[in-house]
Scaffold this active site. Structure first.
Site, PDB file in Angstrom:
ATOM      1  N   GLY A 165      24.901  -5.182  17.163  1.00  0.00           N
ATOM      2  CA  GLY A 165      23.677  -5.594  17.826  1.00  0.00           C
ATOM      3  C   GLY A 165      22.476  -5.556  16.902  1.00  0.00           C
ATOM      4  O   GLY A 165      21.368  -5.874  17.317  1.00  0.00           O
ATOM      5  N   CYS A 166      22.696  -5.160  15.667  1.00  0.00           N
ATOM      6  CA  CYS A 166      21.620  -5.140  14.679  1.00  0.00           C
ATOM      7  C   CYS A 166      21.777  -6.348  13.771  1.00  0.00           C
ATOM      8  O   CYS A 166      22.879  -6.638  13.306  1.00  0.00           O
ATOM      9  CB  CYS A 166      21.683  -3.870  13.825  1.00  0.00           C
TER      10      CYS A 166
END
Length: 134
Positions: free
Chosen positions: A50-51
């Site tokens: 998710g980064c």
């Protein structure tokens, strides 16, 4: 200049700065001061999903205490990692309150000054810490 060693010190530094460029420089310096994370710990299993940038988070439990090794390939994100660790490092797992950590970070005004990718990445990192502490 000596780097802040507690979140309260960072908060005071942020309050003293008028310019966000100074705050970004402080974040970058905090990231540079993170202990080196061995490359062997930078695996798919430790990568925070998710980064947009690469972020790795490796927990070690000593009884009920959590200690994290962490790193990022992006300077500001690495500073955000260091900032989060000031709030959760070497805490009892049951005492790690992700909502309280998020509230402290929000009080710094980060959400208004980070890109949407960095904001999402920070949320993903906090979610991962919450999972590891559970």
């Amino acid at each position: 200049m000596q780097l802040p060693t507690t979140f309260d010190d960072v908060e005071a530094e942020f309050d003293a700065f008028d310019d966000w460029d100074d705050k970004y420089r402080l974040l970058i310096d905090l990231g540079r001061a993170l202990p080196v994370m061995p490359d062997a710990l930078k695996t798919e299993a430790t990568r925070v999903r998710g980064c947009a940038s690469q972020v790795w988070l490796y927990p070690v439990r000593d009884g009920d205490i959590l200690h994290f090794s962490a790193d990022s390939d992006a300077a500001i994100v690495k500073g955000l990692v260091a900032l989060v660790l000031l709030l959760v490092q070497d805490q009892r797992a049951e005492d790690i309150d992700v909502a309280a950590v998020k509230a402290k970070l929000d009080a710094l005004g980060l959400a208004r000054h980070l890109s949407s990718n960095r904001t999402q990445g920070l949320a993903s990192m906090l979610a991962r810490i919450g999972e590891l502490a559970a």
